[in-house]
Design an enzyme around this catalytic site. Structure first.
Site, short mmCIF file in Angstrom:
data_model
loop_
_atom_site.label_atom_id
_atom_site.label_comp_id
_atom_site.label_asym_id
_atom_site.label_seq_id
_atom_site.Cartn_x
_atom_site.Cartn_y
_atom_site.Cartn_z
N MET A 116 0.79 -1.23 0.00
CA MET A 116 0.00 0.00 0.00
C MET A 116 0.83 1.29 0.00
O MET A 116 0.34 2.33 0.42
CB MET A 116 -0.95 0.00 1.21
CG MET A 116 -1.93 -1.17 1.22
SD MET A 116 -2.85 -1.33 -0.33
CE MET A 116 -3.99 0.03 -0.16
N HIS B 155 -3.17 -4.93 -10.02
CA HIS B 155 -4.25 -4.00 -9.67
C HIS B 155 -5.59 -4.62 -10.10
O HIS B 155 -5.68 -5.17 -11.20
CB HIS B 155 -4.04 -2.65 -10.37
CG HIS B 155 -5.11 -1.66 -10.00
ND1 HIS B 155 -5.16 -1.06 -8.77
CD2 HIS B 155 -6.18 -1.21 -10.71
CE1 HIS B 155 -6.22 -0.26 -8.73
NE2 HIS B 155 -6.85 -0.33 -9.89
N ASP C 27 3.86 6.97 -10.55
CA ASP C 27 2.44 7.34 -10.57
C ASP C 27 1.61 6.09 -10.29
O ASP C 27 1.94 4.99 -10.75
CB ASP C 27 2.07 7.91 -11.93
CG ASP C 27 2.83 9.20 -12.21
OD1 ASP C 27 2.95 10.00 -11.25
OD2 ASP C 27 3.32 9.37 -13.33
C1 GRF Z 1 -5.51 -7.15 -4.48
O1 GRF Z 1 -6.83 -6.94 -4.90
C2 GRF Z 1 -4.52 -6.44 -5.35
O2 GRF Z 1 -4.90 -6.38 -6.67
C3 GRF Z 1 -4.50 -5.06 -4.74
O3 GRF Z 1 -4.60 -5.28 -3.36
C4 GRF Z 1 -5.24 -6.51 -3.13
C5 GRF Z 1 -4.28 -7.32 -2.33
O4 GRF Z 1 -4.79 -8.53 -1.89
N1 GRF Z 1 -3.33 -4.34 -5.13
P1 GRF Z 1 -3.83 -9.60 -1.23
O5 GRF Z 1 -3.10 -8.92 -0.08
O6 GRF Z 1 -2.89 -10.09 -2.27
O7 GRF Z 1 -4.76 -10.67 -0.74
#
Ligand code: GRF
Length: 561
Positions: free
Chosen positions: A459, A478, A512
């Site tokens: 994140m 994503h 970005d």
């Molecule tokens: C997933 O939906 C991914 O695409 C997004 O965050 C979520 C992460 O899920 N970037 P996880 O931690 O892999 O279960």
């Protein structure tokens, strides 16, 4: 005026220590329910009432030990849950050899920087093992020693005190013809790891790889299997006088430890064909390679303890051991020998055959080059799991060398550690500058030899500098068909927009959000009554197909896909 300096400034955090004592309180308290324990947590010393424990004329027996370089495996893999049992087992099994029942235990945990999430797991493991042996954990010391240990390193020592009634010390009087019974070990236990680690390094296998000698376990699981605790099985038999002597097989193997309990003029005759050398030891011997005599004086070779019983008691003892879960087996007998006791082995040729090097190492079969991947997570890590699952396949062109999180509570960290993968947390990630964070991140990535980074629910947005540095080697996933619906609340926005299809995208990362080059995509159809929640579930399951596929294609074909 110079500003005042605190103890914390020197790297010793008293508050962290106090927090730790609090958090392990419950499980330690459980061990203190043992009869005789008078202690409560936090005193200057631990009290123990031997009379209350039922002894009339007790002799105290004390033993101290550590767990050797098995610790290094726990540290490297981030799996700290069972090393505490190793520590307790090494001490209390030694007490059994004197005929003593363990009463209480104290531990010493020393580290460069106290990380509570690690210390808690280690000490909870110690306390749990104490509970299992009815032993009170009446004291312990946690020492933070910056400058003496590297930050992530820690060392462990333990001290067990037990008792026996005067006149019941082991060994009892032994006779020629007394029978030797082997207690199965659970693995390498806690000795010989300097050599075992050397052999593992030579094999080229990594902790997260499936063990070539056991398809159900990773190398980490096989080599971190906790040392067996023999207390509950042996104490009743010792008290009944059925066990005449017990040798705990530790450093030095059967060859060195068994003579320690024999009187002058006795030898132990051991028939090596009476048990099958466990596959793990066969593999160590073959891969080393090692010769039989060296194996037998280094590793326990499947026998973690040897008891001596009268011929007449053998069946009864074997039956009683079975009830307590010990599938013990007859391995030999006492014979007359020279003045200095020693072990005479029968069946050494069969043993040599079992450890004979095979021409091609199992780890070499069908080997494909595996690119080293570092996975970045912040949460549950289900995409990480999908990648790790794919990497189990021998022909998948990648392996994970580290999982790094900016969130110490990320569920995915535990999952990775349980699979024997090295994990790292960049603590206080949100309080430090981007540059500081990325310097630490780079250090971990470099130490783990990472070639490609995969963001999986990570994140944080990384700086332009970092993205440039890792250009073409930084992937992310994503949950939308990029370039549509970048950023957060993807599914809500997809539904509001009225599109009939969405999906997921694996793309190269740049500074970005969700904007780098697209590598691969997967489509998800939107149903009539779709909600953001149902769409999220559907999309996530497709992500788990997409990510391993995209990474494989990218490694094999680059941008051509
Ligand atoms: C997933 O939906 C991914 O695409 C997004 O965050 C979520 C992460 O899920 N970037 P996880 O931690 O892999 O279960």
């Amino acid at each position: 005026m110079t500003s005042p300096i605190s103890y914390a400034d020197s790297g010793v955090d008293i508050d962290a220590g106090n927090k730790l004592v609090k958090s392990i309180g419950k499980v330690v308290a459980q061990s203190l329910q043992r009869k005789g324990s008078m202690s409560s947590i936090g005193g200057f010393g631990g009290l123990f009432d031997i009379k209350a424990a039922g002894y009339k004329d007790p002799i105290l027996v004390a033993a101290t030990d550590g767990v050797g370089t098995k610790l290094k495996i726990a540290i490297d893999t981030g799996f700290h849950e069972t090393i505490g049992q190793d520590l307790v087992a090494m001490c209390v099994n030694d007490l059994l050899a004197m005929g003593a029942e363990p009463l209480f235990f104290l531990d010493y945990y020393a580290t460069g920087k106290l990380e509570n999430h690690i210390a808690e797991k280690v000490i909870a493991g110690i306390a749990k093992a104490c509970v299992e042996c009815n032993t009170a954990l009446i004291g312990g010391e946690t020492a933070e020693l910056p400058g003496l240990y590297h930050e992530g390193d820690y060392d462990l020592a333990g001290f067990a005190v037990g008792a026996l009634e005067r006149g019941t010390e082991l060994p009892l009087t032994l006779q020629k013809g007394d029978v030797l019974i082997g207690l199965p070990s659970t693995g390498v236990h806690s000795n010989g790891y300097s050599l075992a680690r050397k052999i593992i390094a030579k094999s080229g296998l990594r902790w997260e790889d499936i063990a070539p000698f056991d398809p159900k376990r990773t190398m980490a699981e096989a080599f971190l299997a906790p040392t067996a605790l023999y207390v509950q099985s042996l104490i009743p038999l010792i008290r009944e006088g059925k066990i005449k002597a017990f040798a705990h097989i530790t450093g030095g193997g059967i060859t060195e430890n068994l003579p320690r309990i024999l009187p002058k003029g006795f030898d132990a005759e051991i028939d090596l064909t009476s048990w099958e050398l466990p596959k793990l030891f066969q593999w160590l011997g073959q891969t080393g390679p090692m010769i039989a005599s060296e194996m037998l004086k280094t590793f326990n070779c499947g026998v973690g303890g040897v008891i001596v019983v009268s011929e007449n008691d053998v069946d009864e003892v074997l039956d009683q051991l079975k009830i307590t879960g010990q599938n013990a087996f007859k391995i030999g007998q006492l014979i007359s020998g020279d003045v200095e006791p020693s072990v005479k082995y029968l069946g050494i040729d069969d043993f040599e055959t079992a450890i004979k090097p095979v021409s091609v190492l199992a780890s070499e079969v069908g080997k494909v080059k595996k690119t080293a991947i570092g996975i970045l997570i912040s949460g549950r890590g289900s995409n990480m799991v999908a990648l790790l699952d794919a990497m189990q396949s021998p022909d998948y062109p990648a392996r994970c060398t580290i999982v790094i999180s900016d969130n110490e509570d990320a569920k995915g960290l535990e999952i990775a550690a349980a699979r024997g993968i090295k994990t790292a947390i960049i603590p206080n990630a949100h309080n430090m500058s981007k540059a500081e964070f990325e310097t630490q991140l780079n250090q971990y990535l470099e130490d783990a030899g990472v070639e490609i980074i995969c963001g999986a629910g990570f994140m944080r947005v990384l700086s332009k500098n970092f993205c440039e540095q890792w250009k073409g080697k930084l992937l992310n996933i994503h949950p939308s068909l990029l370039p549509a619906f970048k950023g957060l609340n993807t599914h809500e926005r997809a539904l509001e927009s009225g599109v009939k299809f969405t999906g997921a995208t694996v793309h190269l990362m740049n500074e970005d959000v969700d904007s780098g080059q697209i590598l691969d995509q997967i489509i998800v159809e939107i149903d009539q009554h779709e909600t953001p929640e149902s769409l999220q579930v559907k999309t996530l399951s497709q992500e788990h197909i997409l990510y391993p596929r995209a990474l494989r294609k990218y490694i094999q074909n680059g941008l051509k896909g």
